[in-house]
Design a protein around this motif. Structure first.
Motif, PDB file in Angstrom:
ATOM      1  N   UNK A 102       0.819  -1.208   0.000  1.00 43.33           N
ATOM      2  CA  UNK A 102       0.000   0.000   0.000  1.00 43.33           C
ATOM      3  C   UNK A 102       0.854   1.259   0.000  1.00 43.33           C
ATOM      4  N   UNK A 103       0.199   2.397  -0.034  1.00 43.28           N
ATOM      5  CA  UNK A 103       0.916   3.674  -0.026  1.00 43.28           C
ATOM      6  C   UNK A 103      -0.012   4.772   0.487  1.00 43.28           C
ATOM      7  N   UNK A 112      -4.246  -0.718  -5.150  1.00 43.59           N
ATOM      8  CA  UNK A 112      -4.348  -2.186  -5.070  1.00 43.59           C
ATOM      9  C   UNK A 112      -3.048  -2.703  -4.471  1.00 43.59           C
ATOM     10  N   UNK A 113      -3.169  -3.534  -3.445  1.00 45.66           N
ATOM     11  CA  UNK A 113      -1.984  -3.974  -2.710  1.00 45.66           C
ATOM     12  C   UNK A 113      -2.209  -5.369  -2.147  1.00 45.66           C
ATOM     13  N   UNK A 114      -1.199  -5.886  -1.464  1.00 44.52           N
ATOM     14  CA  UNK A 114      -1.279  -7.189  -0.823  1.00 44.52           C
ATOM     15  C   UNK A 114      -0.547  -7.142   0.503  1.00 44.52           C
ATOM     16  N   UNK A 153      -7.092  -4.705  -0.762  1.00 47.91           N
ATOM     17  CA  UNK A 153      -6.089  -5.692  -0.366  1.00 47.91           C
ATOM     18  C   UNK A 153      -6.499  -7.030  -0.967  1.00 47.91           C
ATOM     19  N   UNK A 154      -5.694  -7.518  -1.935  1.00 51.30           N
ATOM     20  CA  UNK A 154      -6.049  -8.758  -2.628  1.00 51.30           C
ATOM     21  C   UNK A 154      -5.100  -9.910  -2.274  1.00 51.30           C
ATOM     22  N   UNK A 155      -4.369  -9.784  -1.157  1.00 51.97           N
ATOM     23  CA  UNK A 155      -3.589 -10.934  -0.682  1.00 51.97           C
ATOM     24  C   UNK A 155      -4.492 -11.795   0.187  1.00 51.97           C
ATOM     25  N   UNK A 188     -10.945 -10.433   0.122  1.00 51.86           N
ATOM     26  CA  UNK A 188     -10.375  -9.144  -0.277  1.00 51.86           C
ATOM     27  C   UNK A 188     -10.936  -8.024   0.603  1.00 51.86           C
ATOM     28  N   UNK A 189     -10.067  -7.146   1.064  1.00 58.54           N
ATOM     29  CA  UNK A 189     -10.515  -6.046   1.921  1.00 58.54           C
ATOM     30  C   UNK A 189     -10.631  -4.776   1.084  1.00 58.54           C
TER      31      UNK A 189
END
Length: 246
Positions: free
Chosen positions: A142-143, A190-192, A207-209, A199-200
């Motif tokens: 993320x950022x 989009x992050x993990x 968050x797709x991890x 997915x959150x």
């Protein structure tokens, strides 16, 4: 821009093959190609813990470097493997041991080939991807809104490891702040990095991890349609690895 962004793979090559097929990619020539010219995106952490890390590297290198059919930005596990391949002293733990074991089982020529490919892939990757005229950002952990456009050390730490406090949980994992609840930017992020059971989606962040390597599932976000696709993992389920948000 039509891109299918895949969460942390961690050597789960079989799941990646199944997920891309589910997304409509054809494997006629040994790599996934979409008939409608969609491309793939990778949020980092290609390797470690799973059974086929080197096969994942090989495929992503081909897609990104040779065929220009994918985008990739590195995760913390990618960074550590890069440092290992450079000959730096790193702890061969937290999953790196599985990738190193695969690597050491190769002959010298094969070792040189995979090492060269991963170094090339890593060195050509941006710290995070800014796509679709700044409407889409792919960043491993993320950022923050005020970090977008920067690549200094503070931002690099955030993108690779998340919003860490410097403290540790009893199991040794870092304590992280929940940056996504404070995000109010226009870009979709989009992050993990942090495994979640589903997915959150919060404040235009995804968050797709979904913990493929911990027995969850491997997930992709189809952009700009914003559709979620997942396939179940073949790995043993490890409940404690999944983050629960209040």
């Amino acid at each position: 821009m039509k891109i299918d962004i895949i969460g942390d793979i961690h050597g789960c090559y079989q799941e990646m093959a199944e997920l891309t097929a589910k997304l409509g990619y054809r494997w006629d020539n040994g790599i996934p190609i979409h008939p409608e010219n969609r491309i793939l995106g990778f949020v980092g952490d290609l390797t470690d813990r799973g059974p086929q890390s080197l096969k994942v590297i090989e495929l992503v290198w081909q897609l990104v470097m040779q065929r220009k059919l994918a985008c990739y930005t590195p995760g913390n596990h990618c960074n550590k493997l890069y440092r290992y391949f450079l000959g730096n002293k790193v702890q061969i733990s937290h999953g790196l041991e599985t990738t190193v074991a695969e690597y050491k089982a190769l002959n010298k020529d094969e070792q040189q080939s995979i090492r060269r490919k991963f170094i090339e892939l890593y060195e050509n990757a941006p710290l995070y991807l800014v796509l679709d005229q700044q409407r889409l950002i792919i960043a491993h952990a993320g950022i923050r809104q005020d970090f977008i456009g920067r690549t200094d050390a503070k931002v690099k730490t955030f993108v690779l490891y998340g919003d860490i406090t410097g403290e540790k949980h009893p199991d040794g994992s870092p304590v992280r702040r929940d940056w996504a609840i404070h995000y109010h930017g226009k870009a979709c992020i989009v992050y993990g990095h942090t495994p979640v059971k589903e997915p959150r989606i919060i404040n235009n962040t995804y968050n797709i991890d979904t913990g493929a390597v911990f027995g969850g599932k491997l997930t992709a976000l189809r952009y700009p349609e914003m559709e979620i696709f997942s396939v179940p993992s073949t790995m043993p389920y490890v409940e404690e690895k999944f983050k629960h948000f209040v």
